[in-house]
Design a protein around this motif. Structure first.
Motif, PDB file in Angstrom:
ATOM      1  N   TYR A 156     -15.091  28.317   7.265  1.00 26.23           N
ATOM      2  CA  TYR A 156     -14.604  26.919   6.894  1.00 26.23           C
ATOM      3  C   TYR A 156     -15.345  26.156   5.902  1.00 26.23           C
ATOM      4  N   ALA A 157     -14.832  25.246   4.889  1.00 25.68           N
ATOM      5  CA  ALA A 157     -15.609  24.400   4.260  1.00 25.68           C
ATOM      6  C   ALA A 157     -14.869  22.848   4.349  1.00 25.68           C
ATOM      7  N   LEU A 158     -15.555  22.022   4.813  1.00 24.54           N
ATOM      8  CA  LEU A 158     -14.965  20.711   4.943  1.00 24.54           C
ATOM      9  C   LEU A 158     -14.810  20.203   3.705  1.00 24.54           C
ATOM     10  N   LEU A 159     -13.628  19.523   3.497  1.00 27.83           N
ATOM     11  CA  LEU A 159     -13.098  18.687   2.353  1.00 27.83           C
ATOM     12  C   LEU A 159     -13.202  17.247   2.258  1.00 27.83           C
ATOM     13  N   PRO A 160     -13.687  16.685   1.075  1.00 33.03           N
ATOM     14  CA  PRO A 160     -13.796  15.436   1.160  1.00 33.03           C
ATOM     15  C   PRO A 160     -12.961  14.585   1.619  1.00 33.03           C
ATOM     16  N   GLU A 161     -11.720  14.620   1.470  1.00 38.61           N
ATOM     17  CA  GLU A 161     -10.711  13.799   2.024  1.00 38.61           C
ATOM     18  C   GLU A 161     -10.119  14.120   3.360  1.00 38.61           C
ATOM     19  N   GLY A 162     -10.846  15.262   3.916  1.00 41.60           N
ATOM     20  CA  GLY A 162     -10.363  15.546   5.421  1.00 41.60           C
ATOM     21  C   GLY A 162      -9.986  16.706   5.323  1.00 41.60           C
ATOM     22  N   GLY A 163     -10.058  17.588   6.449  1.00 49.83           N
ATOM     23  CA  GLY A 163      -9.359  18.822   6.634  1.00 49.83           C
ATOM     24  C   GLY A 163     -10.437  19.743   6.266  1.00 49.83           C
ATOM     25  N   ARG A 164      -9.944  21.156   6.352  1.00 45.82           N
ATOM     26  CA  ARG A 164     -11.007  22.101   5.864  1.00 45.82           C
ATOM     27  C   ARG A 164     -10.211  23.079   5.048  1.00 45.82           C
ATOM     28  N   ALA A 165     -10.993  23.952   4.083  1.00 45.32           N
ATOM     29  CA  ALA A 165     -10.488  25.278   3.474  1.00 45.32           C
ATOM     30  C   ALA A 165     -10.902  26.019   4.243  1.00 45.32           C
ATOM     31  N   VAL A 166     -10.236  27.135   4.325  1.00 45.91           N
ATOM     32  CA  VAL A 166     -10.274  28.439   4.961  1.00 45.91           C
ATOM     33  C   VAL A 166     -10.635  29.631   4.066  1.00 45.91           C
ATOM     34  N   VAL A 167     -11.507  30.539   4.504  1.00 46.59           N
ATOM     35  CA  VAL A 167     -11.896  31.864   3.545  1.00 46.59           C
ATOM     36  C   VAL A 167     -11.563  33.196   4.755  1.00 46.59           C
ATOM     37  N   HIS A 168     -11.036  34.071   4.031  1.00 46.44           N
ATOM     38  CA  HIS A 168     -10.786  35.346   4.783  1.00 46.44           C
ATOM     39  C   HIS A 168     -11.042  36.407   3.886  1.00 46.44           C
ATOM     40  N   ARG A 169     -11.287  37.648   4.272  1.00 46.01           N
ATOM     41  CA  ARG A 169     -11.404  38.560   3.256  1.00 46.01           C
ATOM     42  C   ARG A 169     -10.057  38.988   2.975  1.00 46.01           C
ATOM     43  N   ARG A 170      -9.687  39.547   1.817  1.00 45.85           N
ATOM     44  CA  ARG A 170      -8.594  40.003   1.257  1.00 45.85           C
ATOM     45  C   ARG A 170      -8.258  41.144   1.817  1.00 45.85           C
ATOM     46  N   ILE A 171      -7.157  41.603   2.379  1.00 46.98           N
ATOM     47  CA  ILE A 171      -6.644  42.594   3.088  1.00 46.98           C
ATOM     48  C   ILE A 171      -6.208  43.607   1.897  1.00 46.98           C
ATOM     49  N   ILE A 172      -6.487  44.807   2.053  1.00 51.65           N
ATOM     50  CA  ILE A 172      -6.084  45.808   0.889  1.00 51.65           C
ATOM     51  C   ILE A 172      -4.483  46.294   1.300  1.00 51.65           C
ATOM     52  N   GLY A 173      -3.649  46.341   0.091  1.00 54.19           N
ATOM     53  CA  GLY A 173      -2.413  46.996   0.443  1.00 54.19           C
ATOM     54  C   GLY A 173      -1.633  46.395  -0.902  1.00 54.19           C
ATOM     55  N   SER A 174      -0.276  47.070  -0.718  1.00 53.33           N
ATOM     56  CA  SER A 174       0.588  46.552  -1.700  1.00 53.33           C
ATOM     57  C   SER A 174       1.627  45.671  -1.300  1.00 53.33           C
ATOM     58  N   ASN A 175       2.081  44.602  -2.084  1.00 55.49           N
ATOM     59  CA  ASN A 175       3.298  43.876  -1.608  1.00 55.49           C
ATOM     60  C   ASN A 175       4.434  44.568  -1.227  1.00 55.49           C
ATOM     61  N   LEU A 176       5.270  44.385  -0.502  1.00 60.30           N
ATOM     62  CA  LEU A 176       6.531  45.137  -0.149  1.00 60.30           C
ATOM     63  C   LEU A 176       7.456  45.025  -1.325  1.00 60.30           C
ATOM     64  N   ASP A 177       8.066  46.077  -1.613  1.00 59.73           N
ATOM     65  CA  ASP A 177       9.075  46.253  -2.697  1.00 59.73           C
ATOM     66  C   ASP A 177      10.369  46.412  -2.113  1.00 59.73           C
ATOM     67  N   VAL A 178      11.103  45.378  -1.824  1.00 60.09           N
ATOM     68  CA  VAL A 178      12.305  45.367  -0.843  1.00 60.09           C
ATOM     69  C   VAL A 178      13.383  46.268  -1.500  1.00 60.09           C
ATOM     70  N   GLU A 179      13.752  46.147  -2.936  1.00 59.80           N
ATOM     71  CA  GLU A 179      14.781  46.849  -3.561  1.00 59.80           C
ATOM     72  C   GLU A 179      14.498  48.414  -3.672  1.00 59.80           C
ATOM     73  N   ALA A 180      13.092  48.931  -3.265  1.00 59.74           N
ATOM     74  CA  ALA A 180      12.852  50.104  -3.189  1.00 59.74           C
ATOM     75  C   ALA A 180      12.861  50.976  -1.913  1.00 59.74           C
ATOM     76  N   LEU A 181      13.196  49.932  -0.838  1.00 56.16           N
ATOM     77  CA  LEU A 181      13.445  50.528   0.448  1.00 56.16           C
ATOM     78  C   LEU A 181      14.507  51.700   0.693  1.00 56.16           C
ATOM     79  N   GLU A 182      14.182  52.659   1.422  1.00 53.80           N
ATOM     80  CA  GLU A 182      15.259  53.849   1.727  1.00 53.80           C
ATOM     81  C   GLU A 182      15.441  53.910   2.901  1.00 53.80           C
ATOM     82  N   SER A 183      16.643  54.408   3.307  1.00 52.51           N
ATOM     83  CA  SER A 183      16.817  54.804   4.687  1.00 52.51           C
ATOM     84  C   SER A 183      16.193  55.863   5.394  1.00 52.51           C
ATOM     85  N   GLY A 184      15.938  56.064   6.720  1.00 53.11           N
ATOM     86  CA  GLY A 184      15.476  57.130   7.409  1.00 53.11           C
ATOM     87  C   GLY A 184      14.415  56.517   8.060  1.00 53.11           C
ATOM     88  N   PRO A 185      13.261  57.487   8.546  1.00 53.43           N
ATOM     89  CA  PRO A 185      12.219  56.962   9.470  1.00 53.43           C
ATOM     90  C   PRO A 185      10.771  56.396   8.930  1.00 53.43           C
TER      91      PRO A 185
END
Length: 333
Positions: free
Chosen positions: A116-145
């Motif tokens: 975390y990093a404190l912000l001058p106006e109050g509150g915090r910024a947060v940092v996390h590792r970027r998770i590897i993967g592809s965004n879901l392509d909804v229109e490409a979804l197919e039926s089945g298992p």
């Protein structure tokens, strides 16, 4: 190597000036380089080499920072006091979800805050590792298992979590009656704009007056599921992010966007897998309500434009409402 700021994947080059922060009334907007500086303050040993603008998520400034070891980090800072409070609740929820991930109750990972990093106006910024993967392509979804079924199981796993996970973090919790009343209020407010076609409005009002449609057991709902919140890999959902809108509410909220956007054959696979994963599910009108919730999202988009005086949003919502009304009339003909 000097720190540089870029926009990738077709975006324009970002113009940044050091770590200068721009303030607009109650809103604070930060440059990517300012966010990179926050990330290095939050994570000991992080040597930021480059930064690019991340996907904008609500009232947050987001950037992706690349370290010297090529590891990518996501830094997020709230622009408003309200967003800051929501972020604090989300941080607490993410920590609580780790137990359910470690024990296999949740079949995916969520962002794990690294610093975390404190912000001058109050509150915090947060940092996390970027998770590897592809965004879901909804229109490409197919039926089945495959991916469609895994998506149904992933959403069901969220809905099977104990509601106390959300409630103890101070996030909203609603009864079925309270949630139906919220929808009624939204429709009434949208109607007062005069931009909702009368036939569409009458259909919504009839559905909202049908108490049997709203007999559901409130569950832990993500509340903001969308393609950019779901990372997939090899026909599996590997990560779910963006938990700031989590609440105890209607399970239809997390299914509405899929029913509206996915191919119909994929929707069948999603719903079948979802229902098999749920225990003691007695919500015979869930899919019907999810379709309605998807339509009501247009009313909320209209209200967003009206409240924030965004004429382009108002016109966009009006156009989509007219298209929906026309399509509904054609189906009923």
């Amino acid at each position: 190597m000097p720190l540089r700021s870029t926009r990738e994947h077709g975006h324009t080059t970002a113009l940044c000036h050091g770590t200068r922060t721009l303030q607009y009334g109650e809103h604070v907007s930060r440059t990517p380089l300012a966010l990179a500086a926050l990330s290095t303050a939050a994570v000991p040993g992080l040597d930021a080499q480059s930064v690019r603008v991340g996907d904008l998520v609500g009232d947050y400034d987001v950037a992706v920072v690349t370290g010297q070891d090529d590891q990518e980090w996501v830094v997020r800072a709230p622009r408003t006091t309200v967003a800051g409070a929501a972020l604090e609740a989300e941080i607490e929820l993410l920590d609580a979800l780790r137990l359910y991930i470690d024990t296999g109750v949740l079949p995916f990972v969520v962002p794990q805050v690294a610093g975390y990093a404190l912000l001058p106006e109050g509150g915090r910024a947060v940092v996390h590792r970027r998770i590897i993967g592809s965004n879901l392509d909804v229109e490409a979804l197919e039926s089945g298992p495959g991916l469609a079924a895994d998506l149904g199981r992933a959403i069901a796993a969220i809905h099977e979590l104990p509601t106390s996970v959300v409630e103890t973090c101070g996030l909203p919790s609603y009864t079925a009656t309270e949630y139906r009343e919220r929808r009624l209020t939204e429709v009434d407010e949208a109607a007062r704009t005069g931009r909702v076609p009368s036939t569409l409005l009458r259909r919504w009002e009839t559905a909202l007056e049908d108490v049997s449609l709203w007999k559901f057991k409130p569950v832990v709902a993500h509340g903001d599921l969308a393609p950019d919140q779901l990372l997939v890999d090899r026909q599996r959902v590997v990560a779910v992010s963006g938990w700031s809108e989590a609440r105890v509410a209607d399970p239809a909220d997390d299914l509405a966007w899929l029913i509206a956007a996915a191919p119909i054959e994929a929707v069948d696979s999603i719903m079948e897998a979802y229902q098999l994963r749920r225990t003691e599910l007695s919500d015979s009108r869930l899919a019907e309500r999810a379709m309605l919730v998807g339509e009501l999202a247009l009313a909320r988009w209209l209200l967003h434009g009206v409240r924030h005086r965004l004429p382009e949003v108002v016109e966009d919502a009006t156009s989509m409402l007219e298209d929906l009304d026309e399509a509904t009339l054609e189906e009923g003909a």
